[in-house]
Design a protein around this motif. Sequence first.
Motif, mmCIF file in Angstrom:
data_model
loop_
_atom_site.group_PDB
_atom_site.id
_atom_site.type_symbol
_atom_site.label_atom_id
_atom_site.label_comp_id
_atom_site.label_asym_id
_atom_site.label_seq_id
_atom_site.Cartn_x
_atom_site.Cartn_y
_atom_site.Cartn_z
ATOM 1 N N UNK B 253 52.143 127.930 8.619
ATOM 2 C CA UNK B 253 51.532 129.215 7.672
ATOM 3 C C UNK B 253 52.444 130.330 8.767
ATOM 4 N N UNK B 299 40.317 121.338 10.574
ATOM 5 C CA UNK B 299 41.190 119.848 10.412
ATOM 6 C C UNK B 299 42.028 120.022 9.763
ATOM 7 N N UNK B 303 45.897 123.823 9.672
ATOM 8 C CA UNK B 303 44.376 124.595 9.400
ATOM 9 C C UNK B 303 44.488 124.612 11.454
ATOM 10 N N UNK B 316 40.278 131.701 9.450
ATOM 11 C CA UNK B 316 39.788 132.362 8.328
ATOM 12 C C UNK B 316 38.937 131.088 7.676
ATOM 13 N N UNK B 383 40.987 127.962 8.594
ATOM 14 C CA UNK B 383 42.184 128.003 9.489
ATOM 15 C C UNK B 383 42.595 128.652 9.860
#
Lengths: 333, 750
Positions: B253, B299, B303, B316, B383
């Motif tokens: 992301x 994990x 993330x 977050x 993450x």
Amino acid sequence: MASTSKAEKAYIQSSLLSDPPLRADGRGLIDFRTIALESGIAPIANGSARVSIGRNAQDGGGGTEVVAAAKLEVESVGDGEGVDGGRVACSVSCSPTAYPLLSPNALDDLQHDMTSVLNATLSHPTIRPTNLGIIPGMKSWLLNLDIIVFSDAGNIFDAIFMAARAALWDTKVPITKSVQYRAKKGETQAMDVDTDETALVGSALDTRQTIQVADFELPDYWDEGVPLDGRQAWPVCLTLNLLPTLHFLDATLQEEASVPLKLLVFYSFPSDATPLLRGMRLLGTGASDLTQVKSLLKDGEKYARNVWVALEGKLKDEDFRRNQKARERFLNR
Amino acid sequence: MPEITILKRPRDEAVITQRMFFKKTARGKVIKVLRERYLRDDISCGVNGCKACSATAQTVLSHSGDTTHKEFPTGHYILPDTNVFLAQMDLIESNYFTPPIIILQTVMEEVRHRSLPLYSRLKALTTTDERKVWVFYNEFRSETAIVREDDETPNDRNDRGIRKAAEWYNAHLTLAHPPIRGQPNVALPKVVLITDDFANRQKAEKEKIPCISVRNYVDGMKNSDQLLDLLSATGSDEVEPTRAVAGRTALYDDYLPMSTLVAGVKAGQLHQGHFNANQYNYLEGNVPVPAFTKPVLLVGRENMNRAVQGDVVVVEVFNEREWKAPTDEVIDQEGKPSYDTKNDDAEDSEEEGDDLMVHEHESKALRAEHTKKAPAEKQPTGRVVGIIKRNWRAYVCHIDSTSLTSSNATSLGLQTVFATPVSRLLPRIRLRTRQAPSLVGNKILVTIDRWEITSRYPEGHFVRTLGKAESKEAEQESLLLEFEVPYRPFGKAILDCLPPEGEQWVVPPKSAAYPEWRDRADLRDLIICSIDPPGCQDIDDALHARRLTNGNIEAGVHIADVSHFVHPETAMDNEAAARGSTVYLVDKRIDMLPALLGTNLCSLRPHVERLAFSVIWEMTVDAEIVDVRFTKSVIASKAAFEYGEAQLRKDDPKLNDNLTQSIRLLNSLAQKLKAKRMAAGALNLASPEVKIHLDSSESSDPVDVEQKALHETNSLVEEFMLLANTSVAKKTQESFPQTSTASAAPTYKL
């Protein structure tokens, strides 16, 4: 304010009432003394101006002298006096040298009177600029407009309002950008990569997100910012000095002491609409009736428009002088 | 009468004479700041022998510039744009990068605004003696100062300022090289604007300012081979736009913008902390944050989202029912099944087929682990949504030889290879190099440049080679680098702080005229000796003891008075504070202070006079302290013993001289002190010390390791050092109750 004897007052009154009217400095009834205006005099303020009325051409002495400065301050909405969307707070203070005959208590009263006149007009919510908000419901600008009267040679309210209008015209609001964090409600994105929840995140239609604006930043800290919204709307003040059967403008101290009644009218002239009367006030011991006030308002509007036009022209000149011209001079040095 | 003129600065000129900016304080207030600006004509251009600038300025740029570049045969100086320093600092710092550099004030300020670590590297560059670097204060020279136009972004304004300065420099050089009558006109050197900003280059070309991109510039240099590898990955973008970036699928992301992160952290919805990778499982990491007692678990790659060990990240936290427990299985990057490593080729790892396989494999490993955990062990899981600060440095790596496409040693083709860091906490780094075959089997230094969302591994560039893997030099240097031990020789500024007499420095004869003797006790006649480990060169403490006429014993501990040589806030003090400690390696030591002090002037060698700080006790024979005093002193040690030597001397019944008696006296006191200390509840936390035997003093190769024998004398020294510390602590707390730090353990009632 300066002590004027009964005989002097009677003399001034009869001269004004004579035909043609006579004034000590040879002016007509609706003539102003020279007005000098300079903006941007306090670089650390967000906007500032100095106005003097009737200053001696030779030595620069005498006359009414007023300085106005606007300073912006970040305020939290909710605690204290902070208001969502910002607010304007005015204060007038008088230098003791402006009124050497007044006791400190009397000076305080005078300052308070002037402040209340200014606040009633300029701090009114209907005239509040729309760009004083920073984060809706959280932070806003408090515009402190401080005015100092350095000397008073008559017609102080006109001078105060002129200085206030010039300083507010000059005021620039730093550009702020609110920053926010979009928290997802309910389902957080699972780490399991098989689901296509990623596609939903960031979609504008995703209703599961709540927007929480927490803070703001200055995107361009070198920039002065943008002018106050609706800076056209700040009114001018015109003082009509009323001596039964006639009125005159821009009274000197002695003339002020000789008239029983003064009418202050606050006008603004939006370019497209009809003139707007922002307020009026009668000061003094005399009395007046409604029909008289009505006709006075009509005259007042006419005079006020003259002042407005002159001030508008000067303010634009000042903007030009301080920016473009200064820059050109820098390039051609 | 000196004539004083006041340069009145009229308000009309405020646009030029004042620089205004807004500042947002930590408490959320906005402050308007005004700075006066005085433009001057006497800011030197820095070129040697410039006729137009004042001769008084110390210039560093050679008269004819650098003439070794292909494109600029008439000589040149380079004037880099801000983006060059932001992206290519390794290149600029390289010893092969030799052209004279002009750094503009505008550029310095922009670098400072964008990145403080890069700014301090840039500052260091401007102060080194070897480099030809000139800082030109263009904002203060009247010809090059500019004023921001209406509707001009700060960036455009700075770019314009940089171009203006480059233009001025080129015009100015004609003044520095006036034509000499009777000689043909010499070709003038040029000032070349180097920038990777395409728009800026276009504008510069229009204004006829010589300009070039970093890559093209390096290509034309005489030692371009070494330097091209140093180019960071960001610089190569425009050269190879052919790789279809858009076609690749994003593996990670995007980060949230910085302002959002700050807002989120402030609002308590996000959490900020240092990222710690798990060294046993490359797919797991955690971030300790103040809001939770347990660190936030991350994990999987998605993330961890490109966080690297040591980065300051913002996380977050997921819903509580998605919380997981950390694994305790070892999952190794290299230990993956063979199909994976084979297909995880550096060049084509972005192909989808491989991607899926890697994905499946990784998520299988994760799922298997996390399903079987008891719920009690669960901890906050989340993450990474953004990075506050990257803490990337140069990492020691070795080239993964399987990732080479061509192992032909003579091949100079550009290849993409994997570098595996020595530290298990770091991901593999992809780098492009021409020297790949020659780097295999070497320890090399690699810097990470960036980590794109489309790339599984970070991209970096080669900095330099440390030497053959498993050779002692390379391994030693890699250890020092990995643990960030500053091991460079001391700089000139630090050596300048040493006494000018150097090795010849001696304590001056006793006289009030010498400042050395002010407030100093003369303890030169005392029988003082030092007891240290074998081979010790930095003797920082010495002891003495003697019987007094009243039956009590006087004992003293003498510490070298370093404060006489190292004054606060000097370059030497700062360097020593940064180093913190002397680091002992098997065959060498990395000094905290220059060797002149450490092993000579501040070493209490025998038979020479040295300055010291002394603690002197009067004790009863039962080691009860009667009195203690502290003084600066001058001592002359009578002997320097090793532990064993002192032990032998103490135990030898034939010896009965003053020195031996003194040691016996100290020993008897030490035993009583120790007994008292133990009775008061002291802990013994000593761990065995080892000694490494070297082959011979010449070859200095280690051959054996031996546990050091503990003598009674070890404990003697230890006991007296403890006593000195406690006495000093008591005294400081007494004298400065407000500011002294005392660790006060709570008193327990038994």
